[in-house]
Scaffold this motif. Structure first.
Motif: not given
Length: 528
Positions: A151-156
């Motif tokens: 999820l953190d990569r998608i948010h970035e």
């Protein structure tokens, strides 16, 4: 909680129409995003969905089983098909390894399509090799992420894409504003609070003769005449208080030394914190308007001289004509008195006709003089009690009122700013006509006034002969008569004088009559 849609795909032969459903701009505004997930593996797709559903930012997740399904959807640019809504996403998560059309092939098509080329695309892969990531980036991918989805990569990627989008919009808007400034017909100049010029558009170059390179960096005072430098001090003081200077007419000096008449509108320029850091001036060249105003002033002066000459001429002609006419009447009276018994019946009749015609000519001269006075008399508006004016007029009409047994009723009239001579001529003529043009009954005349905001509405009502509809417009023209002089005396100038007097007061005049000769109402308005 994100909403998950499966199989919400239109057939390739569906008709599409532009739709505003879930617009990307609104998604960014409220901090919620729409994700398209393309993966042929049901297990990988389900795991990715469960991960994305935990995001507080993602509002919609749309799943596609193949590259072909997404290609069909995105080729339309969004729209309606049957009962299903088609739209474009905030971000696309695209599996690289899929049968038939691979994720890489679809990525290439997406970046070629004007409708989808700016949508961030994240490639999903089980291959951690650098070559795969480099190939994806060369084709335009925003990122290459290993499965399972984090999820953190998608948010970035979402945040990076939004920042780029906002910066791109700001750059576009800045360019648009610059183009508007450059294409303006008015000179647009910006300056700091200490007067240093920071921008100078093409119209400023044309108006003052200095190029932008010559003007930018200089103090604005170099185009201000020495005797007008205090104006700049006042303008800066207004700007420091956050106030605008609107339509300030002044003069500046061009490069060739000529004076430039301008109208200035100056607005404060603020920084991000809201502090005033300078001013933006729009200068409009008013030389053309000033030239027209000067020409109009010359015409007005010439017209005033002409009117004065006309007035003087009318008085001269009146005096020179009326004196001989009075003598003709006097000689006729002497002739009747001295030798009347020797003239015989025909001679006596001829002398009587001569007196009548001479009297009419005297009346015509008097009316022509009145008409000339209305057109050319120089007088200022004064506050007059129109009740008093009307009383004076009815007193002057005493003989006519008594002769015709007229009944006069005057309502409450206002105190108004009027031209004294013209207003007396107006009331005098209308009241006299109302008495003279009566029918079988004795004349009954009523004068009233109603307040109508910006105007006074007056009415003079009579019970006389009335005015046929076809003559109601023409009777206000000079020498227009409804009846012959033998029937009712007059010169045909009375109502023309009234019309001019009303026009001088910024109003209008008209008449209404009931059918069958049951009287008339003359209405007129006077501007307050």
């Amino acid at each position: 909680m994100a909403t998950v849609h499966k199989g919400d795909i239109a057939a390739s032969n569906d008709s599409f129409f532009k739709s505003n459903a879930y617009p990307d701009s609104m998604a960014r505004k409220i901090g919620q995003y729409t994700v398209f997930l393309v993966d042929d593996s049901p297990d990988d797709r389900s795991l990715a969905v469960e991960t994305l559903k935990r995001s507080p930012y993602i509002y919609n997740i749309h799943c596609f089983n193949s590259s072909e399904e997404l290609a069909i959807h995105c080729s339309s640019g969004g729209g309606y098909s049957g009962n299903r809504v088609h739209f474009l996403p905030t971000i696309i998560l695209l599996d690289i390894h899929m049968p038939k059309v691979s994720g890489m092939d679809l990525l290439l098509d997406l970046k070629k399509n004007p409708l989808t080329k700016d949508i961030p695309v994240v490639m999903l892969t089980n291959d951690a090799s650098p070559e795969t990531a480099e190939a994806a980036h060369r084709l335009g991918a925003s990122a290459c992420v290993l499965k399972p989805v984090r999820l953190d990569r998608i948010h970035e990627v979402i945040c990076a894409g939004s920042a780029w989008h906002d910066n791109d919009k700001a750059t576009h808007l800045q360019g648009l504003l610059a183009a508007i400034v450059e294409s303006s017909d008015d000179a647009i100049i910006s300056k700091s609070l200490d007067g240093v010029i920071t921008s100078w558009n093409t119209s400023a170059e044309r108006m003052f003769g200095y190029t932008s390179a010559e003007a930018v960096g200089k103090n604005i005072s170099f185009i201000i005449p020495a005797d007008r430098r205090e104006e700049e001090t006042h303008i800066v003081a207004q700007l420091r208080e956050g106030k605008r200077v609107m339509h300030f007419e002044t003069m500046r000096v061009g490069k060739d030394g000529r004076n430039v008449d301008i109208s200035l509108t100056i607005s404060p320029v603020r920084d991000a914190a809201g502090l005033v850091i300078g001013g933006s001036a729009i200068a409009q060249d008013i030389a053309g308007r000033r030239a027209v105003e000067a020409q109009l002033s010359r015409y007005m002066q010439a017209l005033e001289k002409s009117n004065l000459a006309l007035s003087e001429y009318a008085h001269t002609v009146s005096h020179d004509l009326k004196a001989p006419l009075r003598r003709v009447v006097q000689y006729c009276a002497l002739l009747q008195e001295e030798v009347g018994d020797r003239l015989g019946a025909d001679g006596t009749e001829y002398v009587a006709r001569l007196v009548v015609q001479t009297t009419r000519l005297q009346q015509l001269v008097d009316d022509l003089l009145s008409y000339a006075q209305v057109l050319s008399a120089r007088e200022e508006r004064q506050e007059l009690d129109l009740n008093k004016v009307m009383r004076e007029i009815t007193e002057s009409l005493d003989c006519l009122i008594a002769e015709n047994r007229a009944v006069i009723k005057i309502g409450d009239l206002p105190v108004a700013r009027v031209y004294p001579l013209r207003i007396r001529q107006l009331f005098q003529n209308l009241m006299a006509n109302a008495i003279k043009y009566h029918g079988q009954e004795d004349p009954a005349v009523a004068a009233e006034c109603v307040d109508q905001d910006k105007y006074w509405l007056f009415s003079i009502r009579d019970n006389g002969m009335g005015v046929p509809e076809e003559y109601r417009a023409t009777i206000f023209k000079a020498f227009e008569r409804l009846y012959s002089e033998e029937e009712i005396g007059g010169s045909g100038l009375g109502l023309a004088i009234c019309a001019k007097a009303v026009e001088m007061h910024g109003g209008r005049i008209w008449v209404e009559s009931a059918p069958g000769g049951t009287g008339s109402i003359f209405f007129f308005t006077l501007q307050k």
